[in-house]
Design an enzyme around this catalytic site. Structure first.
Site, PDB file in Angstrom:
ATOM      1  CB  THR A   1      46.160  38.822  34.607  1.00  0.00           C
ATOM      2  OG1 THR A   1      44.774  38.585  34.386  1.00  0.00           O
ATOM      3  CG2 THR A   1      46.601  40.008  33.784  1.00  0.00           C
TER       4      THR A   1
ATOM      5  CB  SER B   1      42.498  32.824  39.657  1.00  0.00           C
ATOM      6  OG  SER B   1      41.937  34.107  39.818  1.00  0.00           O
TER       7      SER B   1
ATOM      8  CB  THR C   1      43.643  39.784  40.432  1.00  0.00           C
ATOM      9  OG1 THR C   1      42.826  39.887  39.262  1.00  0.00           O
ATOM     10  CG2 THR C   1      45.048  40.263  40.142  1.00  0.00           C
ATOM     11  CG  ASP C   2      39.233  37.463  38.314  1.00  0.00           C
ATOM     12  OD1 ASP C   2      39.409  38.680  38.504  1.00  0.00           O
ATOM     13  OD2 ASP C   2      38.998  36.984  37.197  1.00  0.00           O
TER      14      ASP C   2
HETATM   15  N1  ASP Z   1      40.893  36.499  35.315  1.00  0.00           N
HETATM   16  C1  ASP Z   1      42.251  36.690  35.783  1.00  0.00           C
HETATM   17  C2  ASP Z   1      42.531  35.650  36.851  1.00  0.00           C
HETATM   18  O1  ASP Z   1      42.026  35.786  37.932  1.00  0.00           O
HETATM   19  C3  ASP Z   1      42.379  38.065  36.309  1.00  0.00           C
HETATM   20  C4  ASP Z   1      43.716  38.427  36.856  1.00  0.00           C
HETATM   21  O2  ASP Z   1      44.580  37.609  37.115  1.00  0.00           O
HETATM   22  O3  ASP Z   1      43.926  39.657  37.059  1.00  0.00           O
HETATM   23  O4  ASP Z   1      43.229  34.713  36.588  1.00  0.00           O
END
Ligand code: ASP
Length: 310
Positions: free
Chosen positions: A16, A62, A95-96
């Site tokens: 993200t 991710s 973040t995932d």
């Molecule tokens: N779906 C995103 C990822 O993990 C979520 C994020 O980065 O906050 O790439």
């Protein structure tokens, strides 16, 4: 010629932090992994003062992280850690699965320099984007004298790779360190350390050289649990199972019996807990080994790495 001492290598993988939405008010309907590493760095004017090298190692959401990207990333981190002019490494990530990548890098490399993961809960187009400040804080930590090990920085909070976990699906301050507590805070460019840097013996990149990661799944104990899922996994050739038990790793009797059968059939089985915090403590009569303080996703990685032992 520019002085390269204190260089930071910024390795981008997507997420993200590199995401874009059509409207600045859209915090969830964006596409992750759209901007390249140069754009991320250019969004932080203060980084113009810092010697940086940048690399786009991957470009993905991710949630889709895979073993090939882990191997490529670990190799690039090891390369930069070995360069004398490099003070530290920053990895931009989604973040995932950030906590999984942090754990695997720490276990493989246990780097003697800071390797700092950073991410964002809001895309780069959001009104209140958190990525630029998180990136600046990560670079600050990557240049901190004496710092070492894999860490994550978000919302001014530093977490060790051994403890970091995503604890909220939406809040900007979305990460925690559980019982262990946060490692440090970053305030106005100053690192205020609260605990020791992450340390340990590295397993080394040879551990994953075959590229052949064993199949390990996570199953959960809950009301009405059944044996069938575990039996199907064993029949399909699973090599390891981590069970997220209730409380102190307790298991529904139907699931426990199936897991003991799996263990007897040669599948490695570890017991962790679905509680947010706390270890699984062994007691007499336990039929399956504990994963200690590892979360289910950490235990799965650890079990894969143990099964890959040469
Ligand atoms: N779906 C995103 C990822 O993990 C979520 C994020 O980065 O906050 O790439």
């Amino acid at each position: 010629m520019q002085d390269t001492a204190g260089t930071v290598a910024v390795l981008a993988t997507g997420g993200t932090i590199a995401g874009t939405a059509e409207r600045a008010t859209d915090n969830i309907g964006y596409s992750a992994a759209q901007l390249g590493v140069r754009a991320l760095v250019e969004a932080v004017p203060a980084l113009a003062e810092v010697p940086l090298v940048t690399e786009q190692v991957a470009q993905l959401d991710s949630k889709d992280m895979d073993f090939a990207v882990w191997a490529a990333l670990a190799a690039r981190v090891a390369h930069h850690v070995a360069r004398p002019e490099v003070a530290g490494i920053v990895i931009t990530h989604g973040t995932d699965t950030l906590e999984e990548t942090a754990y695997v890098l720490q276990r493989l490399l246990a780097p003697a320099k800071p390797v700092v993961m950073c991410a964002a809960m809001r895309p780069a187009t959001a009104l209140l984007r958190d990525g630029p400040q998180n990136l600046l804080d990560a670079v600050t930590l990557a240049r901190q004298p004496g710092a070492r090990g894999v860490m994550a920085v978000l919302s001014g909070t530093v977490h060790s790779a051994f403890d970091v976990r995503k604890v909220h699906s939406y809040r900007v301050d979305a990460f925690g360190s559980g019982d262990a507590g946060v490692l440090a805070r970053i305030e106005e460019g100053q690192v205020r350390r609260l605990r020791d840097w992450p340390a340990g013996e590295p397993l080394g990149l040879d551990r994953i050289a075959s590229g052949d990661w064993p199949w390990v799944e996570i199953v959960t104990s809950h009301a009405g649990a059944r044996a069938d899922g575990v039996r199907a996994l064993v029949a399909a050739g699973v090599k390891g199972l981590v069970v997220a038990g209730t409380g102190n790793g307790s298991l529904h009797h139907a699931l426990e019996n199936a897991l003991v059968e799996a263990q007897q059939a040669g599948v490695a089985v570890w017991r962790s807990t679905r509680c947010l915090d706390g270890p699984v403590q062994m007691k007499s009569g336990d039929r399956l080994p504990s994963a200690g303080t590892l979360t289910p996703v950490q235990a799965r990685i650890e079990l894969m790495l143990q099964l890959m032992r040469a």
